[in-house]
Design an enzyme around this catalytic site. Structure first.
Site, PDB file in Angstrom:
ATOM      1  N   ARG A  28       0.815  -1.220   0.000  1.00 48.68           N
ATOM      2  CA  ARG A  28       0.000   0.000   0.000  1.00 48.68           C
ATOM      3  C   ARG A  28       0.851   1.275   0.000  1.00 48.68           C
ATOM      4  NH1 ARG A  28      -5.545  -0.228   1.461  1.00 48.68           N
ATOM      5  NH2 ARG A  28      -6.296  -2.286   0.908  1.00 48.68           N
ATOM      6  N   ARG A  32      -4.019   6.669   0.232  1.00 51.06           N
ATOM      7  CA  ARG A  32      -4.589   7.899   0.804  1.00 51.06           C
ATOM      8  C   ARG A  32      -3.662   8.704   1.698  1.00 51.06           C
ATOM      9  NH1 ARG A  32      -9.707   4.872   2.892  1.00 51.06           N
ATOM     10  NH2 ARG A  32      -8.024   3.376   2.957  1.00 51.06           N
ATOM     11  N   ARG A  41      -7.351  10.851  -6.937  1.00 49.58           N
ATOM     12  CA  ARG A  41      -8.515  10.047  -6.536  1.00 49.58           C
ATOM     13  C   ARG A  41      -9.786  10.887  -6.699  1.00 49.58           C
ATOM     14  NH1 ARG A  41     -12.349   7.538  -5.080  1.00 49.58           N
ATOM     15  NH2 ARG A  41     -12.643   6.143  -3.314  1.00 49.58           N
ATOM     16  N   ASP A  78      -6.532  -3.587  -7.264  1.00 50.19           N
ATOM     17  CA  ASP A  78      -7.059  -4.143  -6.015  1.00 50.19           C
ATOM     18  C   ASP A  78      -7.256  -5.637  -6.199  1.00 50.19           C
ATOM     19  OD1 ASP A  78      -8.201  -3.041  -3.306  1.00 50.19           O
ATOM     20  OD2 ASP A  78      -9.487  -4.702  -3.900  1.00 50.19           O
ATOM     21  N   TYR A 155     -14.363 -12.100   0.775  1.00 56.89           N
ATOM     22  CA  TYR A 155     -15.093 -10.902   0.330  1.00 56.89           C
ATOM     23  C   TYR A 155     -16.274 -11.282  -0.557  1.00 56.89           C
ATOM     24  CZ  TYR A 155     -11.331  -8.071   2.250  1.00 56.89           C
ATOM     25  OH  TYR A 155     -10.445  -7.482   3.111  1.00 56.89           O
TER      26      TYR A 155
HETATM   27  O1  CP3 Z   1       0.031  -1.777  -2.449  1.00 53.06           O
HETATM   28  C1  CP3 Z   1      -0.296  -0.913  -3.286  1.00 53.06           C
HETATM   29  O2  CP3 Z   1       0.068   0.277  -3.216  1.00 53.06           O
HETATM   30  C2  CP3 Z   1      -1.074  -1.364  -4.515  1.00 53.06           C
HETATM   31  C3  CP3 Z   1      -2.483  -1.231  -4.431  1.00 53.06           C
HETATM   32  C4  CP3 Z   1      -3.353  -2.120  -3.557  1.00 53.06           C
HETATM   33  C5  CP3 Z   1      -4.636  -1.704  -3.118  1.00 53.06           C
HETATM   34  N1  CP3 Z   1      -5.242  -2.769  -2.506  1.00 53.06           N
HETATM   35  C6  CP3 Z   1      -5.210  -0.361  -3.334  1.00 53.06           C
HETATM   36  C7  CP3 Z   1      -6.357   0.073  -2.535  1.00 53.06           C
HETATM   37  C8  CP3 Z   1      -3.177  -3.445  -3.123  1.00 53.06           C
HETATM   38  C9  CP3 Z   1      -1.970  -4.363  -3.270  1.00 53.06           C
HETATM   39  C10 CP3 Z   1      -4.381  -3.832  -2.476  1.00 53.06           C
HETATM   40  C11 CP3 Z   1      -4.612  -5.189  -1.932  1.00 53.06           C
HETATM   41  C12 CP3 Z   1      -5.825  -5.446  -1.146  1.00 53.06           C
HETATM   42  N2  CP3 Z   1      -7.085  -4.948  -1.338  1.00 53.06           N
HETATM   43  C13 CP3 Z   1      -5.876  -6.385  -0.082  1.00 53.06           C
HETATM   44  C14 CP3 Z   1      -4.720  -7.251   0.399  1.00 53.06           C
HETATM   45  C15 CP3 Z   1      -3.740  -6.503   1.198  1.00 53.06           C
HETATM   46  C16 CP3 Z   1      -4.273  -5.931   2.474  1.00 53.06           C
HETATM   47  O3  CP3 Z   1      -4.184  -4.703   2.611  1.00 53.06           O
HETATM   48  O4  CP3 Z   1      -4.698  -6.700   3.315  1.00 53.06           O
HETATM   49  C17 CP3 Z   1      -7.198  -6.393   0.406  1.00 53.06           C
HETATM   50  C18 CP3 Z   1      -7.727  -7.233   1.562  1.00 53.06           C
HETATM   51  C19 CP3 Z   1      -7.956  -5.490  -0.402  1.00 53.06           C
HETATM   52  C20 CP3 Z   1      -9.429  -5.200  -0.327  1.00 53.06           C
HETATM   53  C21 CP3 Z   1      -9.682  -3.788  -0.058  1.00 53.06           C
HETATM   54  N3  CP3 Z   1      -9.510  -2.767  -0.966  1.00 53.06           N
HETATM   55  C22 CP3 Z   1     -10.154  -3.215   1.149  1.00 53.06           C
HETATM   56  C23 CP3 Z   1     -10.458  -3.995   2.414  1.00 53.06           C
HETATM   57  C24 CP3 Z   1     -10.269  -1.852   0.927  1.00 53.06           C
HETATM   58  C25 CP3 Z   1     -10.842  -0.841   1.882  1.00 53.06           C
HETATM   59  C26 CP3 Z   1      -9.935  -0.524   3.002  1.00 53.06           C
HETATM   60  C27 CP3 Z   1      -9.046   0.595   2.622  1.00 53.06           C
HETATM   61  O5  CP3 Z   1      -7.858   0.546   2.944  1.00 53.06           O
HETATM   62  O6  CP3 Z   1      -9.578   1.550   2.028  1.00 53.06           O
HETATM   63  C28 CP3 Z   1      -9.813  -1.569  -0.379  1.00 53.06           C
HETATM   64  C29 CP3 Z   1      -9.718  -0.248  -1.048  1.00 53.06           C
HETATM   65  C30 CP3 Z   1      -8.369   0.157  -1.536  1.00 53.06           C
HETATM   66  N4  CP3 Z   1      -7.493  -0.639  -2.203  1.00 53.06           N
HETATM   67  C31 CP3 Z   1      -7.803   1.453  -1.427  1.00 53.06           C
HETATM   68  C32 CP3 Z   1      -6.552   1.414  -2.046  1.00 53.06           C
HETATM   69  C33 CP3 Z   1      -5.579   2.538  -2.230  1.00 53.06           C
HETATM   70  C34 CP3 Z   1      -8.474   2.675  -0.820  1.00 53.06           C
HETATM   71  C35 CP3 Z   1      -9.521   3.172  -1.763  1.00 53.06           C
HETATM   72  C36 CP3 Z   1      -9.703   4.666  -1.743  1.00 53.06           C
HETATM   73  O7  CP3 Z   1      -8.773   5.382  -2.142  1.00 53.06           O
HETATM   74  O8  CP3 Z   1     -10.784   5.090  -1.352  1.00 53.06           O
END
Ligand code: CP3
Length: 350
Positions: A28, A32, A41, A78, A155
């Site tokens: 990540r 944000r 975004r 994602d 999910y």
């Molecule tokens: O690592 C990186 O920079 C690459 C991008 C990336 C995202 N999600 C972007 C994202 C990666 C590798 C993920 C993986 C991901 N997504 C996982 C596995 C890793 C982990 O963190 O456990 C999981 C479980 C998800 C599912 C997911 N996507 C959730 C639970 C959420 C909401 C929680 C949150 O942090 O917002 C997301 C949304 C998400 N994925 C965001 C980002 C940058 C935030 C969205 C936004 O900007 O509003």
């Protein structure tokens, strides 16, 4: 074919070398906590639009590389784009997280999931990879990724984030044969997705099993270790030289089974594992990646620097990549990431 370029420290670590300075990237690392991400975004509209618009996704992938000079760029996307590409409705609610129309049991498998359009829906992701790789500095490794079948299935079946995984466990424990069909579908789709990412420029791929630790040991063997093993085999069958990293978060002592049984080249370790245990139990078999607590990065200061130096001292004498134990959280001050990178590279003295 991904040529293993000698000037990429992260790839070298995944090939089992011990670079003098540990390569570093962060789960990540785009997101944000970065003001430049929040700006894009807002322009993109929805989070899925951001993921599926190559101009935006390319820019967001490159933002942390420009800011911090990290050794790895991870594709911006994602893990839930796979269920989306299989036809399951997905949306992201601000402040809540991902939402899906929940799969309500075996009947939904044929009714909802259709792999025919997988590559068509995911084509913008492959375009993003081609664009990022064309723009990346030569010493930076391009990382692709996907979710592991168990984590993605949680999910899909729960319809979003879950605290107790009651619904998905009811299916997995109550009717394992039909749950196996869901996992098999995800093994197949995920393997095709990762192979296509590699063909579009990914030089290594990571499989995120964020919720592996929610399962008891025997179930974890069946729903996490074995599916990851099959995905690694499918990737290696087409791209034998591309390293695969697995991240079975919360697996505890079962991490040794991922090291011994999946064929993964690297294991990303969460912050709960003791460093001496990681070194003695895992590092002889695989490259280890980790494991600073993301909240330590939020706090920063001398405590953070001491924790970083401890990790580097204990893991830096073998194949090792610096990372967090889980993803960067939105509250993280961006300057703490700069300080983390400098500390890993030995550029801070206090
Ligand atoms: O690592 C990186 O920079 C690459 C991008 C990336 C995202 N999600 C972007 C994202 C990666 C590798 C993920 C993986 C991901 N997504 C996982 C596995 C890793 C982990 O963190 O456990 C999981 C479980 C998800 C599912 C997911 N996507 C959730 C639970 C959420 C909401 C929680 C949150 O942090 O917002 C997301 C949304 C998400 N994925 C965001 C980002 C940058 C935030 C969205 C936004 O900007 O509003």
């Amino acid at each position: 074919m991904t040529a293993t370029s000698p000037d990429k420290p992260l790839l070298r670590a995944l090939q089992g070398e011990t670079p003098s300075v540990p390569p570093i990237w962060l789960m990540r690392q785009a997101g944000r906590y970065l003001p430049e991400y929040r700006e894009l975004r807002a322009q993109a509209g929805s989070f899925l639009d951001l993921c599926f618009t190559p101009d935006f996704a390319t820019e967001v992938t490159l933002q942390p590389i420009r800011r911090y000079g990290l050794d790895g760029a991870i594709l911006f996307s994602d893990i839930l784009v796979i269920p989306y590409a299989l036809g399951q409705p997905l949306w992201f609610e601000q402040g809540v997280g991902p939402k899906l129309e929940a799969l309500d049991g075996p009947d939904a498998l044929d009714r909802v999931l259709d792999p025919a359009r997988l590559h068509e829906v995911l084509a913008p992701v492959y375009t993003t990879l081609r664009r990022v790789t064309a723009e990346l500095p030569p010493d930076v490794t391009m990382l692709g990724f996907a979710g592991a079948p168990w984590t993605v299935a949680t999910y899909m079946v729960e319809g979003g984030t879950s605290k107790d995984f009651a619904t998905v466990k009811r299916w997995a424990f109550g009717d394992p044969d039909s749950f196996q069909r869901l996992i098999d579908q995800l093994v197949d789709s995920t393997s095709r997705y990762l192979n296509a990412q590699i063909e579009a420029g990914a030089e290594a791929v990571q499989i995120f099993d964020t919720w592996a630790g929610s399962l008891p040991a025997a179930a974890q063997e069946r729903w996490c270790v074995d599916p990851i093993r099959r995905i690694v085999a499918a990737v290696k069958a087409e791209h034998p030289n591309t390293p695969v990293i697995a991240f079975p978060k919360g697996a505890g002592p079962l991490y040794t089974r991922y090291a011994a049984q999946t064929g993964a080249d690297g294991l990303s370790v969460d912050a709960s594992l003791p460093l001496d245990w990681i070194r003695t139990q895992l590092q002889g078999t695989v490259t280890v990646q980790g494991n600073l607590d993301p909240q330590q990065l939020v706090v920063g200061g001398p405590g953070m620097r001491a924790a970083i130096r401890d990790i580097c001292a204990q893991l830096g004498n073998g194949p090792f990549i610096f990372n967090l134990g889980h993803g960067v959280v939105p509250q993280t001050p961006p300057e703490h990431v700069a300080e983390l990178v400098a500390t890993v590279r030995g550029e801070t003295t206090t």
